[in-house]
Design an enzyme around this catalytic site. Structure first.
Site, PDB file in Angstrom:
ATOM      1  N   SER A 234       0.831  -1.196   0.000  1.00 17.65           N
ATOM      2  CA  SER A 234       0.000   0.000   0.000  1.00 17.65           C
ATOM      3  C   SER A 234       0.869   1.250   0.000  1.00 17.65           C
ATOM      4  CB  SER A 234      -0.933   0.004   1.199  1.00 17.65           C
ATOM      5  OG  SER A 234      -0.271   0.545   2.319  1.00 17.65           O
ATOM      6  N   LYS A 235       0.200   2.342  -0.263  1.00 18.05           N
ATOM      7  CA  LYS A 235       0.905   3.623  -0.384  1.00 18.05           C
ATOM      8  C   LYS A 235       1.741   3.963   0.839  1.00 18.05           C
ATOM      9  CE  LYS A 235      -3.285   4.736  -1.494  1.00 18.05           C
ATOM     10  NZ  LYS A 235      -4.058   3.915  -2.359  1.00 18.05           N
TER      11      LYS A 235
END
Length: 465
Positions: A234-235
Site C-alpha cells: 500500500s501507499k
RNA sequence: GCCCCCAUCGUCUAGCGGCUAGGACAGAUGAUUCUCAUUCAUCAAACCGCGGUUCGAUUCCGCGUGGGGGCACCA
C-alpha cells in the site's frame, strides 16, 4: 487481425505507487510488443478525492519511467492526443448519459431510490441475507464465463442488480469503465487481479450493450515484503511510491527492469535486460499467476548494476541533478572540471546516486568529519604518525601528474623506509578524507591536488600530535 | 459469512510425468584490490499436507491448510 488497443486508467486520488506503475508497464509493454496503441485514461470521477497535483504526478511518473502514451491527455495539461477522447472521465458526462439511455431504452436499466440500476436477466427470487441482515432480491442469471489470458477460464456468478448511476447523478466505476473501454475500442484489458471479481459485472454490462467483451488479462498483485508485514503493498509502505525512487535518483530503467521481472520473466535466466529486449520478449502467456512480494534489495542491486555501466556523460548529469537538490550542492559544482573528476572517481564505488553526497563530501570542504572508530584503528597500527610525517616530507618532490606517478612516488618512499604501500595508504586516507572508505588514494591525491593534500596531512598530524 | 485467484530456497523465479530441482537478490566463507566497493570462486537454502491417477509425480485431479483479492449509491 485487429489492432491491439490497451489502456492504463489511474485515478488521481493518491500517490502513484509501485503496483500502478507495474500495471502501466505491462500495458505499455504489450502495446509496444504488438505494435498496438497505449492509451492513458484518467478516471477522475471522484471529485472529492481528486487533485491536480496527483494528476501531474501520474504524468510525471509515467514520463520518468519512459512509458509514453499514444492517446490520452497531454502531460502539459493542455489538449490531448488521439481521436477517442476526451480521455478524462470528468469530461465524458455526455457519453455516459447517452449509454445510460441505451440501457434504459433496452429495458436493461431501471430507477430505484433515485439511483439507476443495471438489470440482470433471469428468474428472480427473494432471500434473507444473513451477512447483511436483510432480505435481498437475487437473480438466476447463469454463470459468467471469463476466458482470461493469464488465469485461464474463470467462472463466476452475478446474481444481484447493481447501481450504475448514484442518486446524486454520478455514474459508478463499473459503468464508466465499461463504457470507456467500449467507446475507446479497447481490445485487451490488462489490470490487477483485484479486479478479477469485478469482471463478471463488466461482462454483463458488455452484454447489456450488445458488445463482445475485450480480452481480459489479470496480472498478479505486488505484496509487501516479509519485513513489511502481510498483504497488498500500500501507499504507506516504505518503497511503495514511484516518487520516492525519483527523489532518490534511481535510474528509471533499473526500476522498469525490476518491475518487469515481478510477475514476468523472459523464459531463460536473463534478468538484466534493456527495455527494448523486454518489449521484444514480453507477452501475456508469460505472465505469472501468483502474487509477488516486493524486494527493495533486489531493486537496489539492479540499480547499482545499471549505475556501474553508465557512460561518463550520463553519470555526470545524474550527479548534477542530485547535487542541484542538495543544500551545499551549488557550491560543490562551482568548479566543473573538479566536480566531474570527483564524480567519475566515485561512480564505480557507489550503489546509488543518493550516496554521492556522503561519499564525496570531503572533496568539497576542508571541514569534514573524522570517523572516530576508523581513526582509533588506523592510529593504533604501526607508527602512523611517523608515516604521516615522512609522507609530508616527501610530498613536495612527488609528481602529481597522474595516478601512476603518485603511486610510484609513494612506493619509492615506502621502499626507502623498507615498508609497503599500505603503511602509508591508510593513514593518508584518514588524514585526507576522514574515513576508510573511498576511491583509490592515488586518485584522491591527484584530484585534490598537491597543495590541498599537503595542508590536510599537516593539519591532521597537528591534531594528533 | 459468501465468491474468486494463487501455492518451488528468506525474496523474485526456471521447471510444463522420469532433473544431482537450475538461475538471480539477500546471507556465509575465501580470493583479488592501496581502503571501501566492484569482480571472481565456494557454501548454505525450496517442491505446504493428505489422498488419488500413473510403472513413475514438484508437475495431473480432489480435499485440507496457508496466502491474496472481491462482495458498496469507493475507484
Amino acid at each position: 487481425m485487429s489492432q491491439v488497443r490497451v489502456r492504463f486508467a489511474p485515478s488521481p486520488t493518491g500517490f502513484f505507487h509501485i503496483g500502478s506503475a507495474r500495471t502501466a508497464l505491462f500495458n505499455w509493454l504489450y502495446a509496444r510488443h504488438t505494435g498496438g496503441t497505449f492509451i492513458l485514461r484518467i478516471e477522475d470521477t471522484d471529485q472529492a478525492r481528486n487533485s491536480e497535483a496527483f494528476l501531474k504526478l501520474i504524468y510525471d511518473s509515467l514520463t520518468w519511467l519512459g512509458l509514453d502514451w499514444d492517446e490520452g491527455p497531454d502531460p502539459t495539461g493542455v489538449g490531448e492526443r488521439g481521436t477517442f477522447g476526451p480521455y478524462r472521465q470528468s469530461q465524458r458526462g455526455a457519453i455516459y448519459q447517452q449509454y445510460k439511455q441505451k440501457l434504459l431504452e433496452a429495458g436493461r436499466a431501471y430507477e430505484k431510490d433515485g439511483a439507476i440500476w443495471f438489470k440482470l436477466l433471469g428468474e428472480r427470487y427473494k432471500i434473507f441475507d444473513d451477512h447483511r441482515k436483510k432480505e435481498v432480491e437475487k437473480v438466476q442469471s447463469g454463470p459468467v464465463l471469463i476466458d482470461d489470458k493469464i488465469r485461464g477460464k474463470v467462472e463466476r456468478q452475478e446474481d444481484e442488480d447493481f447501481v450504475i448511476f448514484r442518486s446524486d447523478g454520478n455514474p459508478v466505476f463499473h459503468f464508466v469503465n465499461v463504457v470507456d473501454d467500449i467507446t475507446m475500442q479497447v481490445s485487451h484489458i490488462i489490470r490487477g487481479e483485484d479486479h478479477l471479481s469485478n469482471t463478471s459485472k463488466h461482462v454483463r454490462l458488455y452484454e447489456g450493450f450488445g458488445v463482445t467483451p475485450p480480452v481480459f488479462a489479470h496480472i498478479p498483485l505486488i505484496l509487501k515484503s516479509p519485513e513489511m508485514g502481510q498483504g497488498k503493498m500500500s501507499k504507506r509502505d516504505k518503497g511503495a511510491l514511484i516518487e520516492e525512487y525519483q527523489q532518490r535518483h534511481f535510474l528509471p530503467e533499473a526500476l522498469v527492469n525490476y518491475l518487469a521481472l515481478l510477475g514476468w520473466n523472459p523464459g531463460d535466466n536473463r534478468e538484466k535486460m534493456p527495455s527494448a529486449d523486454i518489449v521484444k520478449l514480453f507477452d501475456l502467456p508469460g505472465v505469472n499467476q501468483s502474487n509477488a512480494k516486493f524486494d527493495g534489495r533486489k531493486l537496489a542491486n539492479m540499480n547499482m548494476t545499471y549505475l556501474l555501466e553508465q557512460p561518463a556523460e550520463r553519470f555526470i548529469s545524474l550527479a548534477k541533478a542530485y547535487f542541484a537538490k542538495q543544500p551545499a550542492g551549488a557550491a560543490a559544482m562551482t568548479n566543473d572540471a573538479y566536480f566531474r573528476a570527483v564524480m567519475l572517481m566515485a561512480q564505480p564505488k557507489i550503489k546509488s546516486v543518493d550516496e554521492l553526497g556522503a561519499y564525496t563530501g570531503y572533496f568539497f570542504t576542508d571541514d569534514f568529519p573524522i570517523d572516530a572508530k576508523v581513526k582509533e584503528k588506523v592510529m593504533a597500527k604501526g607508527e602512523a604518525k611517523a608515516r604521516l610525517a615522512e609522507l609530508i616530507a616527501a610530498l613536495p618532490a612527488m609528481d602529481f601528474s597522474s595516478d601512476a606517478a603518485i603511486e610510484a612516488g609513494i612506493k619509492t618512499l615506502a621502499e626507502s623506509q623498507a615498508l609497503g604501500f599500505g603503511d602509508y595508504q591508510a593513514v593518508a586516507r584518514l588524514a585526507v578524507s576522514g574515513t576508510n572508505a573511498g576511491p583509490n588514494i592515488t586518485g584522491m591525491f591527484r584530484v585534490l591536488g598537491q597543495e590541498r593534500v599537503k595542508a590536510r596531512l599537516e593539519r591532521f598530524l597537528a591534531s594528533v600530535a
